[in-house]
Design an enzyme around this catalytic site. Structure first.
Site, PDB file in Angstrom:
ATOM      1  N   LEU A  90       0.850  -1.191   0.000  1.00 47.03           N
ATOM      2  CA  LEU A  90       0.000   0.000   0.000  1.00 47.03           C
ATOM      3  C   LEU A  90       0.884   1.238   0.000  1.00 47.03           C
ATOM      4  CD1 LEU A  90      -2.730   1.547   0.402  1.00 47.03           C
ATOM      5  CD2 LEU A  90      -2.395   1.244   2.861  1.00 47.03           C
ATOM      6  N   SER A  91       0.620   2.183  -0.895  1.00 49.76           N
ATOM      7  CA  SER A  91       1.310   3.468  -0.941  1.00 49.76           C
ATOM      8  C   SER A  91       2.827   3.268  -1.090  1.00 49.76           C
ATOM      9  CB  SER A  91       0.948   4.274   0.302  1.00 49.76           C
ATOM     10  OG  SER A  91       1.352   5.621   0.176  1.00 49.76           O
ATOM     11  N   ALA A  92       3.622   3.671  -0.095  1.00 46.06           N
ATOM     12  CA  ALA A  92       5.064   3.439  -0.178  1.00 46.06           C
ATOM     13  C   ALA A  92       5.363   1.951  -0.305  1.00 46.06           C
ATOM     14  CB  ALA A  92       5.765   4.017   1.054  1.00 46.06           C
ATOM     15  N   ALA A 146       3.537  -0.127  -1.895  1.00 43.97           N
ATOM     16  CA  ALA A 146       3.242  -0.506  -3.276  1.00 43.97           C
ATOM     17  C   ALA A 146       4.442  -0.255  -4.176  1.00 43.97           C
ATOM     18  CB  ALA A 146       2.027   0.264  -3.772  1.00 43.97           C
ATOM     19  N   HIS A 181      -1.361  -1.114  -4.392  1.00 44.51           N
ATOM     20  CA  HIS A 181      -2.554  -0.363  -4.001  1.00 44.51           C
ATOM     21  C   HIS A 181      -2.117   1.072  -3.706  1.00 44.51           C
ATOM     22  CE1 HIS A 181      -6.242   0.919  -2.169  1.00 44.51           C
ATOM     23  NE2 HIS A 181      -6.717  -0.302  -1.939  1.00 44.51           N
TER      24      HIS A 181
END
Length: 346
Positions: A182-184, A186, A206
């Site tokens: 997720l985010s970083a 990802a 994501h």
């Protein structure tokens, strides 16, 4: 309070060596870790981890799911990294389970990410391991961007060291391993996979940034805002299929990054890529999602899922947790279904 058994002789020496090596790695970072990670130290660390480092507790406080919540630590080029491992209950003797590696976002840790995604509940039902490596810096942000200095590559190698250690300590099926972030997390999931594509059967991003958009902390911000173009950062080697999930109301990572990530991944191969027709799906009152598959020959190489109304949060995540939005489609189910398809195909 549970009493710890006093270790004697060689076991005590191994335990003390592990503790000393870990302190050095945490204080001095890469330089100390390079000195500490030598073959004898690695053997001693593995022995100690088998006997004293791993702690097993019920997984009730970490995303539920019937099974063990196991703590551990591994050391790589970027230093020491803690991890948590969910193992479903009732594993048969000799049984090798698939594993999903989950990389949290900034401001999260393993327990928080497990609680937000509730991936352990799915793992308990479908019978797979879930590995949650933890970032050691104060903000909890994986360094997916600093490729110019080599720090991002060192961190990716350290995550691979965590995967290797868990594979050595527990019965993991190496042909059925996937990674998601997720985010970083990802961005780091994409980097780890691009550097070792044969190690993973599937990868999911994501709310992340395309690989190759940033080379430093300054360019990372521009990349998150969608103001950087993707450089050729993935080779034409056989990459595992990619799932990209993105909220279209995200104000942290520009939604345009999602299509750019899927296209860059799909176009890494030599054969031409076909973009399929868009499908609009909605379950009950959850936010609708638009799904597009990118195909090469007969297989899907990337799938793009864009969710209308979703911000910078795990879609379908626990509303009680930061970076979770229960109104979105269940991203955890989407990720596992995508990974399971690749496991079956392999």
């Amino acid at each position: 309070m549970v009493k710890r058994k006093r270790t004697t002789g060689w076991a005590a020496i191994v335990a003390r060596n592990l503790q000393t090596m870990t302190r050095i790695a945490l204080r001095a970072g890469r330089r100390a870790a390079r000195k500490a990670v030598q073959k004898p130290a690695q053997k001693a660390a593995q022995k100690a981890l088998r006997t004293v480092a791993a702690r097993r507790t019920p997984a009730h406080g970490a995303g539920r799911g019937a099974g063990d919540w196991i703590s551990g630590m591994a050391i790589g080029p970027a230093g020491a990294r803690r991890y948590q491992l969910f193992r479903p209950a009732g594993s048969a003797a000799g049984e090798r389970l698939p594993m999903l590696v989950m990389l949290h976002g900034c401001g999260q840790d393993a327990a928080g990410f497990a609680a937000s995604t509730r991936m352990n509940t799915i793992a308990a039902r479908e019978r797979f391991l879930v590995l949650y490596p933890e970032q050691a810096n104060p903000h909890g942000c994986w360094n997916w961007f600093d490729t110019r200095s080599g720090r991002a590559q060192a961190e990716a190698a350290t995550i691979l060291a965590v995967v290797d250690q868990v594979g050595a300590l527990y019965r993991v099926d190496p042909a059925r391993v996937a990674v998601c972030g997720l985010s970083a997390g990802a961005g780091m999931a994409a980097l780890v996979t691009a550097r070792a594509p044969a190690r993973f059967a599937a990868v999911a991003m994501h709310s992340g940034v395309p690989i190759g958009c940033a080379q430093s902390s300054a360019t990372a911000i521009a990349a998150m805002q969608g103001r950087r173009t993707t450089r050729a950062a993935v080779s034409a080697l056989a990459l595992p299929p990619l799932l990209v999930i993105q909220g279209m109301a995200d104000r942290v990572v520009a939604p345009a990054n999602a299509r750019a990530a899927a296209l860059a991944w799909a176009q890494a191969g030599a054969a031409p890529v076909r973009e399929g027709a868009e499908r609009v799906l909605q379950r009950g009152r959850r936010m609708p999602m638009r799904v597009v598959d990118f195909r090469r020959r007969a297989g899907v190489v990337a799938t793009l899922v864009e969710i209308d109304g979703l911000g910078h949060a795990w879609s379908g995540g626990a509303a009680s947790q930061p970076f979770g939005d229960a109104a979105g489609p269940d991203a955890s189910r989407l990720v596992w279904a995508f990974a399971a398809r690749q496991f079956r195909a392999a």
